[in-house]
Motif scaffolding. Sequence first.
Motif: not given
Length: 246
Positions: A34-38
């Motif tokens: 999720i962090k990678n995407r955001r």
Amino acid sequence: MNKKVELQNLGVRNYKETWDYQELLFKRILDLKIKNRREKLNVETPNFLLMVEHPHVYTLGKNGDIENLLISKEELAKINATYYKINRGGDITYHGPGQLIGYPILDLDNFFTDIHKYLRFLEEVIILTLAEYDLKAERSEGETGVWLDVGTPFARKICAMGVRASRWVTMHGFALNVNTNLGYFDHIIPCGIKGKAVTSLNVELNRKEVPLAEVQEKVLKHFNHLFEAEFFKSETKSLKFTNKFK
């Protein structure tokens, strides 16, 4: 794509302790994705394979029927067994000493994004392993897991499977009966399938015991080949998760 898989041999561990540990690893991978995407990052996500034995325990999948547990809580205590309703697919199964259990916690974005293929690969790992003992293991249509003598009155299950996946991250896995006390299956309707027997590797080979380490070595070999994985070992004494992926 990161195809390195951290192999952790956990030895004999309490089911709930191991389940909590799986959940922790699972969540950390999800949080990183999720962090990678955001934040538009490209940090590699890790993969794990936990190998473990459990004391006597029955687990019921999220859509399973409690009626398939045939004994009461009081009777569970008498046979030194515990029970948990958990969040994998499938119905009820038994875990206990002499069973080789594998929990792959993989980010399938590192391999392939196909849950059906993932389950078939897990089955194939076990099928190829049993072939090394001259056993013809097969899939049974509509019934996840690995069986012997499919399509005959003697059909019997030797390996149960149940997984959970979210955002292509997996948890739970397979349980191969190697030297398992099959009497514990008498207290359930295994996987909710009536009229089907269970078996173990030592029974099929007419041997008192088959070394778990020997079977694990074969399982890992075929897992490595099918998933094109690269294992590195981590001997985990404590199931407390480190913060190295933060």
